[in-house]
Scaffold this motif. Structure first.
Motif, PDB file in Angstrom:
ATOM      1  N   ILE A 191       0.830  -1.219   0.000  1.00 45.60           N
ATOM      2  CA  ILE A 191       0.000   0.000   0.000  1.00 45.60           C
ATOM      3  C   ILE A 191       0.863   1.267   0.000  1.00 45.60           C
ATOM      4  CG2 ILE A 191      -1.700   1.327   1.348  1.00 45.60           C
ATOM      5  CD1 ILE A 191      -2.926  -1.388   2.165  1.00 45.60           C
ATOM      6  N   ARG A 192       1.888   1.283   0.824  1.00 46.69           N
ATOM      7  CA  ARG A 192       2.767   2.463   0.878  1.00 46.69           C
ATOM      8  C   ARG A 192       4.053   2.161   0.082  1.00 46.69           C
ATOM      9  NH1 ARG A 192      -1.056   4.835   2.681  1.00 46.69           N
ATOM     10  NH2 ARG A 192      -0.439   6.067   0.909  1.00 46.69           N
ATOM     11  N   PRO A 193       4.690   3.197  -0.444  1.00 52.98           N
ATOM     12  CA  PRO A 193       5.837   2.966  -1.350  1.00 52.98           C
ATOM     13  C   PRO A 193       7.166   2.740  -0.627  1.00 52.98           C
ATOM     14  CG  PRO A 193       5.353   5.311  -1.201  1.00 52.98           C
ATOM     15  CD  PRO A 193       4.331   4.621  -0.335  1.00 52.98           C
ATOM     16  N   ILE A 256      -3.586   4.668  -4.620  1.00 51.89           N
ATOM     17  CA  ILE A 256      -3.700   5.459  -5.853  1.00 51.89           C
ATOM     18  C   ILE A 256      -3.599   6.960  -5.568  1.00 51.89           C
ATOM     19  CG2 ILE A 256      -6.228   5.767  -5.992  1.00 51.89           C
ATOM     20  CD1 ILE A 256      -5.894   4.732  -8.986  1.00 51.89           C
ATOM     21  N   PHE A 257      -3.835   7.328  -4.287  1.00 52.94           N
ATOM     22  CA  PHE A 257      -3.750   8.750  -3.923  1.00 52.94           C
ATOM     23  C   PHE A 257      -2.307   9.257  -3.933  1.00 52.94           C
ATOM     24  CE2 PHE A 257      -7.356  11.204  -1.742  1.00 52.94           C
ATOM     25  CZ  PHE A 257      -7.012  12.389  -2.358  1.00 52.94           C
ATOM     26  N   GLU A 258      -1.324   8.323  -3.844  1.00 56.22           N
ATOM     27  CA  GLU A 258       0.074   8.760  -3.969  1.00 56.22           C
ATOM     28  C   GLU A 258       0.259   9.457  -5.313  1.00 56.22           C
ATOM     29  OE1 GLU A 258       2.742   8.586  -1.928  1.00 56.22           O
ATOM     30  OE2 GLU A 258       2.135   7.173  -0.377  1.00 56.22           O
ATOM     31  N   TYR A 261      -1.729  13.032  -5.194  1.00 51.08           N
ATOM     32  CA  TYR A 261      -1.385  14.127  -4.300  1.00 51.08           C
ATOM     33  C   TYR A 261      -0.150  13.913  -3.432  1.00 51.08           C
ATOM     34  CZ  TYR A 261      -1.875  17.144  -0.170  1.00 51.08           C
ATOM     35  OH  TYR A 261      -1.635  18.002   0.857  1.00 51.08           O
ATOM     36  N   PHE A 262      -0.006  12.720  -2.808  1.00 49.28           N
ATOM     37  CA  PHE A 262       0.977  12.632  -1.730  1.00 49.28           C
ATOM     38  C   PHE A 262       2.421  12.675  -2.214  1.00 49.28           C
ATOM     39  CE2 PHE A 262      -2.664  10.121   0.019  1.00 49.28           C
ATOM     40  CZ  PHE A 262      -3.142  11.173   0.775  1.00 49.28           C
ATOM     41  N   ALA A 263       2.723  11.916  -3.252  1.00 48.21           N
ATOM     42  CA  ALA A 263       4.120  11.818  -3.679  1.00 48.21           C
ATOM     43  C   ALA A 263       4.585  13.124  -4.312  1.00 48.21           C
ATOM     44  CB  ALA A 263       4.264  10.685  -4.689  1.00 48.21           C
ATOM     45  N   SER A 401     -12.902   7.547   4.983  1.00 49.96           N
ATOM     46  CA  SER A 401     -11.660   7.799   5.700  1.00 49.96           C
ATOM     47  C   SER A 401     -10.592   6.777   5.305  1.00 49.96           C
ATOM     48  CB  SER A 401     -11.959   7.687   7.196  1.00 49.96           C
ATOM     49  OG  SER A 401     -11.081   8.470   7.911  1.00 49.96           O
ATOM     50  N   CYS A 402      -9.322   7.184   5.436  1.00 51.16           N
ATOM     51  CA  CYS A 402      -8.214   6.250   5.170  1.00 51.16           C
ATOM     52  C   CYS A 402      -7.726   5.665   6.492  1.00 51.16           C
ATOM     53  CB  CYS A 402      -7.064   6.992   4.492  1.00 51.16           C
ATOM     54  SG  CYS A 402      -5.597   5.950   4.292  1.00 51.16           S
ATOM     55  N   PHE A 403      -7.489   4.357   6.508  1.00 47.92           N
ATOM     56  CA  PHE A 403      -6.940   3.700   7.704  1.00 47.92           C
ATOM     57  C   PHE A 403      -5.553   3.145   7.436  1.00 47.92           C
ATOM     58  CE2 PHE A 403     -11.533   3.534   7.985  1.00 47.92           C
ATOM     59  CZ  PHE A 403     -11.749   4.085   9.237  1.00 47.92           C
ATOM     60  N   TYR A 404      -4.960   3.571   6.317  1.00 46.53           N
ATOM     61  CA  TYR A 404      -3.683   2.976   5.909  1.00 46.53           C
ATOM     62  C   TYR A 404      -2.544   3.986   5.873  1.00 46.53           C
ATOM     63  CZ  TYR A 404      -7.050  -0.549   4.367  1.00 46.53           C
ATOM     64  OH  TYR A 404      -8.082  -1.463   4.316  1.00 46.53           O
ATOM     65  N   GLY A 405      -2.594   4.972   6.751  1.00 48.88           N
ATOM     66  CA  GLY A 405      -1.425   5.833   6.878  1.00 48.88           C
ATOM     67  C   GLY A 405      -1.601   7.245   6.375  1.00 48.88           C
ATOM     68  N   ILE A 406      -2.815   7.616   5.981  1.00 49.96           N
ATOM     69  CA  ILE A 406      -3.061   8.994   5.568  1.00 49.96           C
ATOM     70  C   ILE A 406      -4.025   9.610   6.568  1.00 49.96           C
ATOM     71  CG2 ILE A 406      -3.959  10.491   3.745  1.00 49.96           C
ATOM     72  CD1 ILE A 406      -1.396   8.913   3.026  1.00 49.96           C
ATOM     73  N   ASP A 407      -3.692  10.800   7.013  1.00 50.40           N
ATOM     74  CA  ASP A 407      -4.533  11.468   8.000  1.00 50.40           C
ATOM     75  C   ASP A 407      -5.749  12.073   7.303  1.00 50.40           C
ATOM     76  OD1 ASP A 407      -5.504  12.715  10.212  1.00 50.40           O
ATOM     77  OD2 ASP A 407      -4.210  14.463   9.992  1.00 50.40           O
ATOM     78  N   TYR A 457      -5.682  -1.061  -7.514  1.00 55.24           N
ATOM     79  CA  TYR A 457      -5.068  -0.159  -6.531  1.00 55.24           C
ATOM     80  C   TYR A 457      -5.954  -0.084  -5.297  1.00 55.24           C
ATOM     81  CZ  TYR A 457      -1.991   1.595 -10.203  1.00 55.24           C
ATOM     82  OH  TYR A 457      -1.041   1.699 -11.187  1.00 55.24           O
ATOM     83  N   CYS A 458      -5.392   0.425  -4.202  1.00 52.11           N
ATOM     84  CA  CYS A 458      -6.262   0.813  -3.092  1.00 52.11           C
ATOM     85  C   CYS A 458      -6.910   2.130  -3.503  1.00 52.11           C
ATOM     86  CB  CYS A 458      -5.484   1.003  -1.790  1.00 52.11           C
ATOM     87  SG  CYS A 458      -6.587   1.577  -0.461  1.00 52.11           S
ATOM     88  N   ASP A 459      -8.232   2.162  -3.469  1.00 52.11           N
ATOM     89  CA  ASP A 459      -8.965   3.391  -3.759  1.00 52.11           C
ATOM     90  C   ASP A 459     -10.083   3.560  -2.731  1.00 52.11           C
ATOM     91  OD1 ASP A 459     -10.896   1.544  -4.532  1.00 52.11           O
ATOM     92  OD2 ASP A 459     -10.564   1.813  -6.675  1.00 52.11           O
ATOM     93  N   ALA A 460      -9.849   3.012  -1.524  1.00 54.23           N
ATOM     94  CA  ALA A 460     -10.918   2.927  -0.523  1.00 54.23           C
ATOM     95  C   ALA A 460     -11.477   4.290  -0.132  1.00 54.23           C
ATOM     96  CB  ALA A 460     -10.396   2.203   0.716  1.00 54.23           C
ATOM     97  N   CYS A 461     -10.654   5.345  -0.198  1.00 52.36           N
ATOM     98  CA  CYS A 461     -11.184   6.642   0.228  1.00 52.36           C
ATOM     99  C   CYS A 461     -12.189   7.194  -0.783  1.00 52.36           C
ATOM    100  CB  CYS A 461     -10.069   7.634   0.512  1.00 52.36           C
ATOM    101  SG  CYS A 461      -8.807   7.665  -0.717  1.00 52.36           S
ATOM    102  N   PHE A 462     -12.260   6.572  -1.971  1.00 56.25           N
ATOM    103  CA  PHE A 462     -13.272   6.975  -2.959  1.00 56.25           C
ATOM    104  C   PHE A 462     -14.414   5.964  -3.066  1.00 56.25           C
ATOM    105  CE2 PHE A 462      -9.023   8.123  -4.901  1.00 56.25           C
ATOM    106  CZ  PHE A 462      -9.006   9.398  -4.356  1.00 56.25           C
TER     107      PHE A 462
HETATM  108 FE1  SF4 Z   1      -4.515   5.746  -0.315  1.00 60.85          FE
HETATM  109 FE2  SF4 Z   1      -7.101   6.287  -0.061  1.00 60.85          FE
HETATM  110 FE3  SF4 Z   1      -6.210   3.769   0.131  1.00 60.85          FE
HETATM  111 FE4  SF4 Z   1      -5.673   5.546   2.042  1.00 60.85          FE
HETATM  112  S1  SF4 Z   1      -7.709   4.747   1.487  1.00 60.85           S
HETATM  113  S2  SF4 Z   1      -4.246   4.082   1.154  1.00 60.85           S
HETATM  114  S3  SF4 Z   1      -5.425   7.432   0.847  1.00 60.85           S
HETATM  115  S4  SF4 Z   1      -6.167   5.125  -1.678  1.00 60.85           S
END
Ligand code: SF4
Length: 491
Positions: A191-193, A256-258, A261-263, A401-407, A457-462
Motif C-alpha cells: 500500500i505504501r511505497p 492510488i492517492f500517492e 497528491y501525496f508523492a 476515511s483512510c486507515f492505511y497511513g493517511i490522515d 489499486y487501493c482506492d478505498a477513500c473513494f
Molecule cells: Fe490511499 Fe485512499 Fe487507500 Fe488511504 S484509502 S491508502 S489514501 S487510496
C-alpha cells in the motif's frame, strides 16, 4: 488533523522513511534523504546510526533543516549505517517519545525501526500484549512490532521481524536497523511505497539505499534500482542485497492517492512518473468535464499544478498562475485561534487580480476534504473579479476515511460523504463542479478501467472498498454499538 490554521482542510501523508548501508557519510546522506521526503511528514524527524559497536539516535520535534543543523548533533550520529524517519503524527500523540526511529535492546542486540503506514490491528495487539505484561514506552503503533519481535522465539533478527509482521494487519513500508544490516519491508499489498537505490562508490563498495520515494535518491546522487515489491523483505548487508518473500501472496493495492497528491511530482512510482500521471489525470478530467468558453485554467498551488497543465493542454485553454502561493508560512507561525483561522487561506494563497478580472476561470485542485478551503478559494477568485468560477477536481469524491497511513477526517466529516456533487458545488459557491471519474483515474494511471472484482489499486477513500482488514475499526464500531445499546437500556 494538524494544529496549524492553514492546512487542516487537506489530507496529510504520515511519514517518510530512509535508510543507507555502508557509507562514510551515512548520517549526512540520511539528512539529505529526509529533506527530500519532508513533504511526507513535517512534525518530527529522527535518525539512528550504528558504528559497529554502538547505536546513536537523535530525534526532534522539528523539520529536517532545523533538527540536524547543529554540528554537535551530526558528530554524535557516527557510523556507516543509518536509518531515518519524518513523522506526521496521527496514531499516537505528538510527543518526543513517539518520534521514530524507535530503538530497543532485544535479545540479539539493538534494533531501530522507522515505519510509514498504519497498522489496523495495532490496538487489538497492544491490548493483548499489555494484558500479558508488556510495558509500552510510547503510544505509536510501531512499538507493537518491537514487542512482538521481543517475544518471538526466533534467534535471528530478520526471522523475529518476519514473525512479528505475520501478526500485523495494515499498511507498512518500514526500515529496520539491526546491527550490521538494514532491513526494508513492504506489506503484502504494497500500500505504501518503498524504493531501492544504489550510490556508486569511486573506490570500494557501492552503498545501497532504501527510501519512500525516488526523489530522495536523486538528491543524494543515487541511482534508482527498483521498487521493493509488495510483500518483499530485503536485507542490505556486507554481501549486498538479499530478497525474501516471507508472506502469503496478496493482490497488489498500491495507494492510488500517492499519484494524485501525496508523492512528490518528480518521483517515479511503480515505474511511472508521478508528474506525467498527474498531467494524464488533468487531460482525462478535461475530456470528461470540459468547460466551454473558459478563458483560463488556474491551478490551486502547488499540488494542483500538473493536473491543471494536463487539463489546459488537452482542451487548448491558456494555463496561468491565477493564484500565488506564499512559501513563507511556518507551521508554528501563529496559533490556530478562531480569530485568525479565517485568514488562513489568504495567508497561504492570494489571487492574481490583474490576470483574473473579468475572466471565466477553471480552477483545478487535487481534492476537496471538508470544503472550507475550496469555498474560500472560490470566494477569493470571485473577489478578484472573475466572471465565472468552475472547479475541477483531479480525484474522485473523497467519501471514506483512510486507515492505511493517511490522515483524514472521519468518514462522517468528509464533505463528499454528506453531500452530492451539486450540493458541494453550492456549498463552495462555484458555477460548476466536476470530479474525475474512478475509471478516468484508472485510465490516467495506465489501466483500461477499474477491475471492480479485484481493483488494481487501493482506492478505498473513494469507494469504501477496504482491501485490508480493519480489525481495530471493527472493534471500535462493535464497542460503539454495545455502548449505544447499554445507553439505551439505561434510559
Ligand atoms: Fe490511499 Fe485512499 Fe487507500 Fe488511504 S484509502 S491508502 S489514501 S487510496
Amino acid at each position: 488533523m494538524s494544529e496549524t490554521p492553514f492546512d487542516d482542510d487537506t489530507l496529510h501523508e504520515e511519514c517518510g522513511v530512509f535508510g543507507i548501508f555502508d557509507h562514510p557519510d551515512a548520517a549526512t546522506l540520511t539528512v539529505l534523504g529526509l529533506h527530500a521526503l519532508q513533504h511526507r511528514g513535517q512534525e518530527a524527524t529522527g535518525i539512528a546510526t550504528y558504528d559497529g559497536d554502538d547505536f546513536h539516535v537523535h530525534r526532534a520535534s522539528e523539520m529536517v533543516g532545523k533538527a540536524y543543523g547543529d554540528p554537535a548533533v551530526m558528530e554524535q550520529l557516527k557510523g556507516r549505517i543509518a536509518i531515518g524517519h519524518n513523522r506526521y503524527s496521527t496514531t499516537g500523540e505528538t510527543s518526543t517519545r513517539n518520534i521514530q526511529p524507535l530503538y530497543a535492546d532485544l535479545a540479539f542486540g539493538g534494533f531501530a525501526i522507522a515505519h510509514n503506514g498504519n497498522l489496523t490491528n495495532a490496538h487489538t495487539l497492544r491490548t493483548e500484549l499489555v494484558e500479558q505484561g508488556a510495558l509500552f514506552q510510547c503510544t505509536s503503533d510501531t512499538e507493537v512490532i518491537v514487542h512482538l519481535m521481543a517475544r518471538s522465539p526466533q534467534k535471528h533478527p530478520v526471522d523475529k521481524l518476519i514473525e512479528a509482521l505475520k501478526q500485523i494487519e495494515g499498511a507498512y513500508s518500514l526500515i529496520g536497523l539491526a546491527g550490521d544490516r538494514v532491513i526494508g519491508v513492504r506489506d503484502p499489498h504494497g500500500i505504501r511505497p518503498l524504493v531501492l537505490g544504489r550510490l556508486r562508490a569511486e573506490q570500494g563498495k557501492d552503498s545501497h539505499v532504501l527510501a519512500s520515494e525516488s526523489c530522495a535518491l536523486d538528491l543524494i546522487g543515487a541511482e534508482f534500482v527498483r521498487d521493493i515489491e509488495p510483500g518483499e523483505l530485503v536485507v542490505l548487508d556486507d554481501d549486498g542485497v538479499h530478497s525474501k518473500r516471507p508472506f502469503d501472496a496478496a493482490p497488489s493495492k498500491f495507494c492510488i492517492f500517492e499519484y494524485i497528491y501525496f508523492a512528490r511530482p518528480d518521483s517515479q512510482m511503480d515505474g511511472k512518473s508521478v508528474y506525467e500521471i498527474r498531467k494524464n489525470i488533468g487531460a482525462e478530467l478535461s475530456r470528461e468535464a470540459p468547460c466551454e468558453g473558459a478563458d483560463l485554467v488556474v491551478p490551486v498551488p502547488d499540488s494542483g499544478v500538473p493536473a491543471a497543465i494536463g487539463y489546459a493542454q488537452a482542451c487548448g485553454i491558456s494555463f496561468d498562475l491565477g493564484i500565488i502561493r506564499s512559501h513563507y508560512i511556518g507551521r508554528t507561525f501563529i496559533q490556530p485561534t478562531d480569530a485568525v483561522r479565517h485568514l488562513g487561506v489568504k495567508m497561504k494563497h492570494n489571487a492574481n487580480k490583474a490576470l483574473i478580472e473579468g475572466k471565466k476561470v477553471v480552477l483545478v485542485d487535487d481534492s476537496i476534504v471538508r470544503g472550507t478551503t475550496s469555498k474560500k478559494i472560490v470566494e477569493m477568485i470571485r473577489q478578484a473579479g472573475a466572471a465565472e468560477v468552475h472547479m475541477r477536481i483531479s480525484s474522485p469524491p473523497s467519501t471514506h476515511s483512510c486507515f492505511y497511513g493517511i490522515d483524514t477526517p472521519s468518514t462522517e466529516e468528509l464533505l463528499a460523504h454528506q453531500k452530492s456533487v451539486e450540493e458541494i458545488c453550492d456549498f463552495i459557491g462555484a458555477d460548476s463542479l466536476a470530479y474525475i471519474s474512478l475509471d478516468g483515474l484508472y485510465r490516467a494511471v495506465g489501466e483500461a478501467k477499474r477491475n471492480n472484482d479485484l481493483p488494481q489499486y487501493c482506492d478505498a477513500c473513494f469507494t469504501g472498498d477496504y482491501a485490508v482488514a480493519l480489525t481495530d475499526h471493527d472493534n471500535h464500531k462493535a464497542h460503539e454499538k454495545v455502548t449505544d445499546l447499554r445507553e439505551r437500556q439505561k434510559r
